[in-house]
Write an enzyme that holds these catalytic residues in place. Structure first.
Site, PDB file in Angstrom:
ATOM      1  CG  ASN A   1      14.473 -60.828  31.247  1.00  0.00           C
ATOM      2  OD1 ASN A   1      13.583 -61.158  32.036  1.00  0.00           O
ATOM      3  ND2 ASN A   1      14.262 -60.604  29.956  1.00  0.00           N
ATOM      4  CD1 TRP A   2      16.866 -64.343  36.553  1.00  0.00           C
ATOM      5  CD2 TRP A   2      15.700 -65.396  38.149  1.00  0.00           C
ATOM      6  NE1 TRP A   2      17.738 -64.653  37.566  1.00  0.00           N
ATOM      7  CE2 TRP A   2      17.050 -65.294  38.562  1.00  0.00           C
ATOM      8  CE3 TRP A   2      14.785 -66.007  38.994  1.00  0.00           C
ATOM      9  CZ2 TRP A   2      17.501 -65.800  39.781  1.00  0.00           C
ATOM     10  CZ3 TRP A   2      15.223 -66.518  40.214  1.00  0.00           C
ATOM     11  CH2 TRP A   2      16.577 -66.412  40.594  1.00  0.00           C
ATOM     12  CE  LYS A   3      14.479 -63.754  28.257  1.00  0.00           C
ATOM     13  NZ  LYS A   3      14.710 -64.045  26.858  1.00  0.00           N
TER      14      LYS A   3
ATOM     15  CG  HIS B   1      12.268 -58.627  26.640  1.00  0.00           C
ATOM     16  ND1 HIS B   1      11.906 -59.652  25.786  1.00  0.00           N
ATOM     17  CD2 HIS B   1      13.533 -58.884  27.035  1.00  0.00           C
ATOM     18  CE1 HIS B   1      12.926 -60.491  25.684  1.00  0.00           C
ATOM     19  NE2 HIS B   1      13.923 -60.055  26.436  1.00  0.00           N
TER      20      HIS B   1
ATOM     21  CD  GLU C   1      11.433 -63.282  25.495  1.00  0.00           C
ATOM     22  OE1 GLU C   1      11.191 -63.190  26.710  1.00  0.00           O
ATOM     23  OE2 GLU C   1      12.501 -63.759  25.050  1.00  0.00           O
TER      24      GLU C   1
ATOM     25  CD  GLU D   1      17.514 -58.071  25.437  1.00  0.00           C
ATOM     26  OE1 GLU D   1      18.266 -58.712  26.172  1.00  0.00           O
ATOM     27  OE2 GLU D   1      16.278 -58.179  25.468  1.00  0.00           O
TER      28      GLU D   1
ATOM     29  N   GLY E   1      17.976 -66.058  23.202  1.00  0.00           N
ATOM     30  CA  GLY E   1      17.697 -67.454  23.507  1.00  0.00           C
ATOM     31  C   GLY E   1      18.063 -68.427  22.409  1.00  0.00           C
TER      32      GLY E   1
ATOM     33  CB  SER F   1      22.969 -65.788  22.840  1.00  0.00           C
ATOM     34  OG  SER F   1      21.729 -66.365  22.428  1.00  0.00           O
TER      35      SER F   1
ATOM     36  N   GLY G   1      19.526 -63.300  29.764  1.00  0.00           N
ATOM     37  CA  GLY G   1      18.364 -64.146  30.016  1.00  0.00           C
ATOM     38  C   GLY G   1      18.786 -65.469  30.628  1.00  0.00           C
ATOM     39  N   GLY G   2      18.844 -66.506  29.794  1.00  0.00           N
ATOM     40  CA  GLY G   2      19.100 -67.869  30.255  1.00  0.00           C
ATOM     41  C   GLY G   2      20.274 -68.007  31.202  1.00  0.00           C
TER      42      GLY G   2
HETATM   43  P1  PGA Z   1      19.087 -64.703  26.461  1.00  0.00           P
HETATM   44  O1  PGA Z   1      17.939 -63.592  26.681  1.00  0.00           O
HETATM   45  O2  PGA Z   1      20.299 -64.241  27.237  1.00  0.00           O
HETATM   46  O3  PGA Z   1      18.502 -65.965  27.022  1.00  0.00           O
HETATM   47  O4  PGA Z   1      19.367 -64.760  25.008  1.00  0.00           O
HETATM   48  C1  PGA Z   1      18.264 -62.222  26.743  1.00  0.00           C
HETATM   49  C2  PGA Z   1      17.010 -61.410  26.968  1.00  0.00           C
HETATM   50  O5  PGA Z   1      15.986 -61.709  26.358  1.00  0.00           O
HETATM   51  O6  PGA Z   1      17.012 -60.449  27.762  1.00  0.00           O
END
Ligand code: PGA
Length: 250
Positions: free
Chosen positions: A11-13, A97, A99, A167, A173, A212, A233-234
């Site tokens: 997930n590149w956000k 998600h 967010e 999640e 993150g 994470s 994500g990251g």
């Molecule tokens: P993260 O994000 O790996 O940067 O913690 C995961 C996500 O929100 O899908």
């Protein structure tokens, strides 16, 4: 649906410019070395979907959107429909998600409608759930996750392909991850919930862990019972890290 044993979705956000296409090429190349039991997918921002689709064409790596509107088309400025994602070659779309739930006030009802829109368009929704730190500390985790599953996974998904991602909001993150026992407990509860509602389908639904995930912790997280992959994500922004997670999951 021929289901791989592990699905690792990136997930590149709101990250990635055209220069990031080099990472996609690296991911596609590295994917050739992975066992067929591991499937990769990349969910870039909307601006890059067409270019990423071209880069992934003919590879084993799937493409996904990060969100979709509930409607097929119409007067919804700034929005993207599931049909538009499908049109560009997407296979998946992330819905619900944390967010989006937080930044855009998306309720379980909205998330369920988005999951239905994904199915309508022929996409596999990746439906996200997870507790906040306050909810975990007040021992509400399983109640919260069950309530989110009940509200965000509509019964109309019976016999349709969908994926669920657990999640924990506090792990996204932050570099913090739950213990493997905590992941096990939640994934076991999600499996039970889905089996009760969807029978055999629920027993084989892919349950991803997200929050994470890194090359260094992927092996132990992916070895937990009922963990069928990761939403990353990251660490999905760099091919070397994303592939490291995939290799550790195999
Ligand atoms: P993260 O994000 O790996 O940067 O913690 C995961 C996500 O929100 O899908």
């Amino acid at each position: 649906m021929s289901a791989p044993n592990k699905l690792i979705a990136g997930n590149w956000k709101m990250n990635g410019l055209q220069a990031s296409l080099a990472e996609v090429a690296g991911i596609a190349k590295g994917a050739q070395e992975l066992p067929s039991s591991v499937k990769l997918a990349v969910c870039p921002p909307f601006t890059l979907i067409d270019r990423v689709a071209q880069a992934l064409d003919g590879t084993s790596v799937g493409l996904g959107g990060q969100d979709c509107h509930t409607a097929q088309s119409g007067a919804h400025t700034g929005e993207t429909s599931a049909e538009m994602l499908k049109d560009l070659g997407a296979e998946y779309v992330i819905v619900g998600h944390s967010e989006r739930r937080t930044d855009h006030g998306e309720s379980n009802e909205v998330v369920a409608a988005k999951a239905e829109a994904a199915i309508r368009a022929g996409l596999t929704p990746i439906i996200c759930v997870g507790e906040t730190l306050a909810e975990r500390e007040s021992e509400q985790t399983l109640d919260v996750v069950n309530t989110q599953l009940a509200g965000s996974v509509p019964q109309s998904l019976e016999n349709k392909g969908f994926v669920v991602a657990y999640e924990p909001v506090w792990a996204i993150g932050t570099g913090l991850t739950p213990t493997t026992d905590q992941v096990k407990e939640v994934h076991q509860a999600m499996r039970k919930h889905l089996e009760e509602r969807f029978g055999e389908q629920g027993a084989s639904t892919h349950l991803l862990y997200g929050g994470s995930v890194k090359p260094g912790n992927a092996a132990e997280l992916m070895a937990v019972a009922n963990v069928d992959g990761a939403l990353v994500g990251g660490a999905s922004l760099k091919a070397v890290d994303f592939l490291g997670i995939a290799q550790a999951s195999a």
